[in-house]
Design a protein around this motif. Structure first.
Motif: not given
Length: 134
Positions: A83-105
């Protein structure tokens, strides 16, 4: 919504997303390309309170194409970006979708930093494209 889970290649870092993503984006910036080792990064924006992780990540801090610092969290064992975090988006994280067990939907809604995209790569159908960040 069912919980979405994911983790790194070696299994040392695991996570669960407790809510649907607030946004789904493809990023073509030079940093995402280098850190993913590919043409772009496929990302889920989620509230930090909806992200639950077990295992510890290492952090690399760099300045993104925006010029602002970005915390890039990855598994120190196998190197998978988580994941990534930036002060431009407080309270949020940016998760790398390729690390999901399933990307269905999951379908990307936007593409950012398209001015950095490979010229031969076609736009992803159904996305709104931005030359820089939104």
């Amino acid at each position: 919504m069912q919980d979405r889970s994911g983790g790194c290649q070696c299994g040392a870092v695991r996570y669960v997303l407790k809510a649907e993503p607030r946004g789904i984006a493809i990023c073509h910036c030079t940093h995402c390309r280098r850190l993913s080792g590919s043409l772009f990064s496929f990302n889920l924006v989620v509230r930090e309170t909806d992200y639950q992780q077990s295992g510890k990540t290492a952090v690399f801090i760099d300045n993104g194409d925006s010029g602002h610092p970005v915390e890039r969290h990855f598994c120190s064992g196998c190197g998978s970006p988580i994941l990534s975090r930036t002060a431009l988006m407080p309270g949020k994280v940016v998760v790398k979708a390729g690390t999901l067990d399933s990307m269905d939907g999951l379908r990307p809604q936007i593409e950012i930093y398209t001015d950095h995209a490979a010229t031969w790569l076609a736009p992803v159908a159904g996305t709104t494209r931005f030359a820089q960040n939104v």
